[in-house]
Design a protein around this motif. Structure first.
Motif, PDB file in Angstrom:
ATOM      1  N   ASP A   1       0.833  -1.204   0.000  1.00  0.00           N
ATOM      2  CA  ASP A   1       0.000   0.000   0.000  1.00  0.00           C
ATOM      3  C   ASP A   1       0.865   1.251   0.000  1.00  0.00           C
ATOM      4  O   ASP A   1       0.542   2.240  -0.653  1.00  0.00           O
ATOM      5  CB  ASP A   1      -0.928   0.010   1.218  1.00  0.00           C
ATOM      6  CG  ASP A   1      -2.034  -1.025   1.125  1.00  0.00           C
ATOM      7  OD1 ASP A   1      -2.289  -1.537   0.009  1.00  0.00           O
ATOM      8  OD2 ASP A   1      -2.635  -1.336   2.159  1.00  0.00           O
ATOM      9  N   LEU A   2       1.968   1.221   0.730  1.00  0.00           N
ATOM     10  CA  LEU A   2       2.867   2.376   0.789  1.00  0.00           C
ATOM     11  C   LEU A   2       3.704   2.494  -0.487  1.00  0.00           C
ATOM     12  O   LEU A   2       3.836   3.567  -1.056  1.00  0.00           O
ATOM     13  CB  LEU A   2       3.780   2.294   2.011  1.00  0.00           C
ATOM     14  CG  LEU A   2       4.794   3.418   2.173  1.00  0.00           C
ATOM     15  CD1 LEU A   2       4.092   4.764   2.352  1.00  0.00           C
ATOM     16  CD2 LEU A   2       5.706   3.147   3.360  1.00  0.00           C
ATOM     17  N   GLY A   3       4.268   1.392  -0.948  1.00  0.00           N
ATOM     18  CA  GLY A   3       5.147   1.410  -2.113  1.00  0.00           C
ATOM     19  C   GLY A   3       4.426   1.644  -3.422  1.00  0.00           C
ATOM     20  O   GLY A   3       4.992   2.191  -4.359  1.00  0.00           O
ATOM     21  N   GLY A   4       3.184   1.193  -3.499  1.00  0.00           N
ATOM     22  CA  GLY A   4       2.388   1.386  -4.706  1.00  0.00           C
ATOM     23  C   GLY A   4       2.676   0.354  -5.785  1.00  0.00           C
ATOM     24  O   GLY A   4       3.631  -0.416  -5.695  1.00  0.00           O
ATOM     25  N   PRO A   5       1.866   0.344  -6.815  1.00  0.00           N
ATOM     26  CA  PRO A   5       1.983  -0.666  -7.868  1.00  0.00           C
ATOM     27  C   PRO A   5       3.217  -0.503  -8.764  1.00  0.00           C
ATOM     28  O   PRO A   5       3.609  -1.441  -9.444  1.00  0.00           O
ATOM     29  CB  PRO A   5       0.695  -0.488  -8.679  1.00  0.00           C
ATOM     30  CG  PRO A   5       0.285   0.928  -8.447  1.00  0.00           C
ATOM     31  CD  PRO A   5       0.725   1.244  -7.037  1.00  0.00           C
ATOM     32  N   ALA A   6       3.837   0.663  -8.786  1.00  0.00           N
ATOM     33  CA  ALA A   6       5.006   0.880  -9.637  1.00  0.00           C
ATOM     34  C   ALA A   6       6.302   0.415  -8.974  1.00  0.00           C
ATOM     35  O   ALA A   6       7.363   0.445  -9.607  1.00  0.00           O
ATOM     36  CB  ALA A   6       5.121   2.366  -9.992  1.00  0.00           C
ATOM     37  N   ALA A   7       6.242  -0.011  -7.719  1.00  0.00           N
ATOM     38  CA  ALA A   7       7.448  -0.442  -7.000  1.00  0.00           C
ATOM     39  C   ALA A   7       8.128  -1.586  -7.747  1.00  0.00           C
ATOM     40  O   ALA A   7       7.481  -2.359  -8.459  1.00  0.00           O
ATOM     41  CB  ALA A   7       7.090  -0.856  -5.581  1.00  0.00           C
ATOM     42  N   ARG A   8       9.427  -1.699  -7.572  1.00  0.00           N
ATOM     43  CA  ARG A   8      10.222  -2.682  -8.310  1.00  0.00           C
ATOM     44  C   ARG A   8      10.164  -4.094  -7.746  1.00  0.00           C
ATOM     45  O   ARG A   8      10.430  -5.050  -8.455  1.00  0.00           O
ATOM     46  CB  ARG A   8      11.679  -2.235  -8.357  1.00  0.00           C
ATOM     47  CG  ARG A   8      11.885  -1.009  -9.224  1.00  0.00           C
ATOM     48  CD  ARG A   8      13.311  -0.585  -9.222  1.00  0.00           C
ATOM     49  NE  ARG A   8      13.566   0.087  -7.945  1.00  0.00           N
ATOM     50  CZ  ARG A   8      14.741   0.423  -7.483  1.00  0.00           C
ATOM     51  NH1 ARG A   8      15.808   0.117  -8.140  1.00  0.00           N
ATOM     52  NH2 ARG A   8      14.860   1.047  -6.338  1.00  0.00           N
ATOM     53  N   LEU A   9       9.880  -4.246  -6.460  1.00  0.00           N
ATOM     54  CA  LEU A   9       9.943  -5.563  -5.817  1.00  0.00           C
ATOM     55  C   LEU A   9       8.582  -6.014  -5.316  1.00  0.00           C
ATOM     56  O   LEU A   9       7.772  -5.191  -4.893  1.00  0.00           O
ATOM     57  CB  LEU A   9      10.890  -5.520  -4.614  1.00  0.00           C
ATOM     58  CG  LEU A   9      12.335  -5.144  -4.869  1.00  0.00           C
ATOM     59  CD1 LEU A   9      13.058  -4.924  -3.540  1.00  0.00           C
ATOM     60  CD2 LEU A   9      13.028  -6.226  -5.667  1.00  0.00           C
ATOM     61  N   THR A  10       8.381  -7.311  -5.309  1.00  0.00           N
ATOM     62  CA  THR A  10       7.224  -7.886  -4.634  1.00  0.00           C
ATOM     63  C   THR A  10       7.660  -8.285  -3.229  1.00  0.00           C
ATOM     64  O   THR A  10       8.863  -8.356  -2.929  1.00  0.00           O
ATOM     65  CB  THR A  10       6.721  -9.143  -5.366  1.00  0.00           C
ATOM     66  OG1 THR A  10       7.729 -10.159  -5.283  1.00  0.00           O
ATOM     67  CG2 THR A  10       6.366  -8.837  -6.817  1.00  0.00           C
ATOM     68  N   THR A  11       6.709  -8.546  -2.379  1.00  0.00           N
ATOM     69  CA  THR A  11       7.067  -9.022  -1.034  1.00  0.00           C
ATOM     70  C   THR A  11       7.793 -10.357  -1.124  1.00  0.00           C
ATOM     71  O   THR A  11       8.684 -10.628  -0.318  1.00  0.00           O
ATOM     72  CB  THR A  11       5.823  -9.149  -0.134  1.00  0.00           C
ATOM     73  OG1 THR A  11       4.857  -9.988  -0.784  1.00  0.00           O
ATOM     74  CG2 THR A  11       5.216  -7.793   0.167  1.00  0.00           C
ATOM     75  N   ASP A  12       7.447 -11.181  -2.109  1.00  0.00           N
ATOM     76  CA  ASP A  12       8.133 -12.468  -2.285  1.00  0.00           C
ATOM     77  C   ASP A  12       9.600 -12.299  -2.669  1.00  0.00           C
ATOM     78  O   ASP A  12      10.407 -13.200  -2.456  1.00  0.00           O
ATOM     79  CB  ASP A  12       7.434 -13.308  -3.356  1.00  0.00           C
ATOM     80  CG  ASP A  12       6.091 -13.856  -2.890  1.00  0.00           C
ATOM     81  OD1 ASP A  12       5.860 -13.921  -1.662  1.00  0.00           O
ATOM     82  OD2 ASP A  12       5.277 -14.213  -3.759  1.00  0.00           O
ATOM     83  N   GLN A  13       9.962 -11.166  -3.235  1.00  0.00           N
ATOM     84  CA  GLN A  13      11.354 -10.887  -3.571  1.00  0.00           C
ATOM     85  C   GLN A  13      12.094 -10.243  -2.406  1.00  0.00           C
ATOM     86  O   GLN A  13      13.264 -10.519  -2.173  1.00  0.00           O
ATOM     87  CB  GLN A  13      11.431  -9.970  -4.789  1.00  0.00           C
ATOM     88  CG  GLN A  13      10.934 -10.617  -6.062  1.00  0.00           C
ATOM     89  CD  GLN A  13      10.764  -9.609  -7.176  1.00  0.00           C
ATOM     90  OE1 GLN A  13      10.129  -8.565  -6.987  1.00  0.00           O
ATOM     91  NE2 GLN A  13      11.318  -9.910  -8.342  1.00  0.00           N
ATOM     92  N   SER A  14      11.441  -9.369  -1.670  1.00  0.00           N
ATOM     93  CA  SER A  14      12.086  -8.610  -0.601  1.00  0.00           C
ATOM     94  C   SER A  14      12.259  -9.416   0.693  1.00  0.00           C
ATOM     95  O   SER A  14      13.342  -9.428   1.277  1.00  0.00           O
ATOM     96  CB  SER A  14      11.278  -7.343  -0.312  1.00  0.00           C
ATOM     97  OG  SER A  14      11.801  -6.650   0.786  1.00  0.00           O
ATOM     98  N   ILE A  15      11.207 -10.056   1.124  1.00  0.00           N
ATOM     99  CA  ILE A  15      11.215 -10.697   2.448  1.00  0.00           C
ATOM    100  C   ILE A  15      12.304 -11.754   2.607  1.00  0.00           C
ATOM    101  O   ILE A  15      13.015 -11.744   3.624  1.00  0.00           O
ATOM    102  CB  ILE A  15       9.822 -11.244   2.802  1.00  0.00           C
ATOM    103  CG1 ILE A  15       8.858 -10.070   3.014  1.00  0.00           C
ATOM    104  CG2 ILE A  15       9.873 -12.137   4.035  1.00  0.00           C
ATOM    105  CD1 ILE A  15       7.409 -10.468   3.159  1.00  0.00           C
ATOM    106  N   PRO A  16      12.503 -12.669   1.652  1.00  0.00           N
ATOM    107  CA  PRO A  16      13.589 -13.647   1.842  1.00  0.00           C
ATOM    108  C   PRO A  16      14.960 -12.987   1.993  1.00  0.00           C
ATOM    109  O   PRO A  16      15.795 -13.445   2.783  1.00  0.00           O
ATOM    110  CB  PRO A  16      13.522 -14.508   0.578  1.00  0.00           C
ATOM    111  CG  PRO A  16      12.121 -14.378   0.107  1.00  0.00           C
ATOM    112  CD  PRO A  16      11.728 -12.962   0.448  1.00  0.00           C
TER     113      PRO A  16
END
Length: 91
Positions: free
Chosen positions: A49-64
């Protein structure tokens, strides 16, 4: 959002992050003999919600990456400011 502030915006968000960084630096300085590892983590620009749809990463990419970085740095001691790939972030 870039590291430079040539367009303004996000003032409250930026101020809160700056305050957190300064708080941790002061805490670490006051407890310099404490062997604990203190990590400030930059998860990257994530599609939330904060990063928005244009952000470069998904949570699946960032969290690990965040988890791996925490695990790999757990016994270092001291304060570090790192990104989700374990790279040092400039203060």
């Amino acid at each position: 959002m870039t590291a430079t502030d040539d367009k303004g915006g996000f003032e409250v968000y930026r101020a809160s992050k700056s305050a957190l960084n300064q708080l941790m630096r002061s805490f670490a300085a006051r407890h310099a003999d404490d062997p604990r590892t203190l990590l400030l983590m930059a998860p990257g620009w994530v599609k939330t919600d904060l990063g928005g749809p244009a952000a470069r990463l998904t949570t699946d990419q960032s969290i690990p990456g965040v988890v791996d970085t925490i695990e790999s740095r757990r016994a270092e001691g001291g304060l570090r400011f790192l990104d989700y790939e374990g790279r040092t972030v400039r203060w």
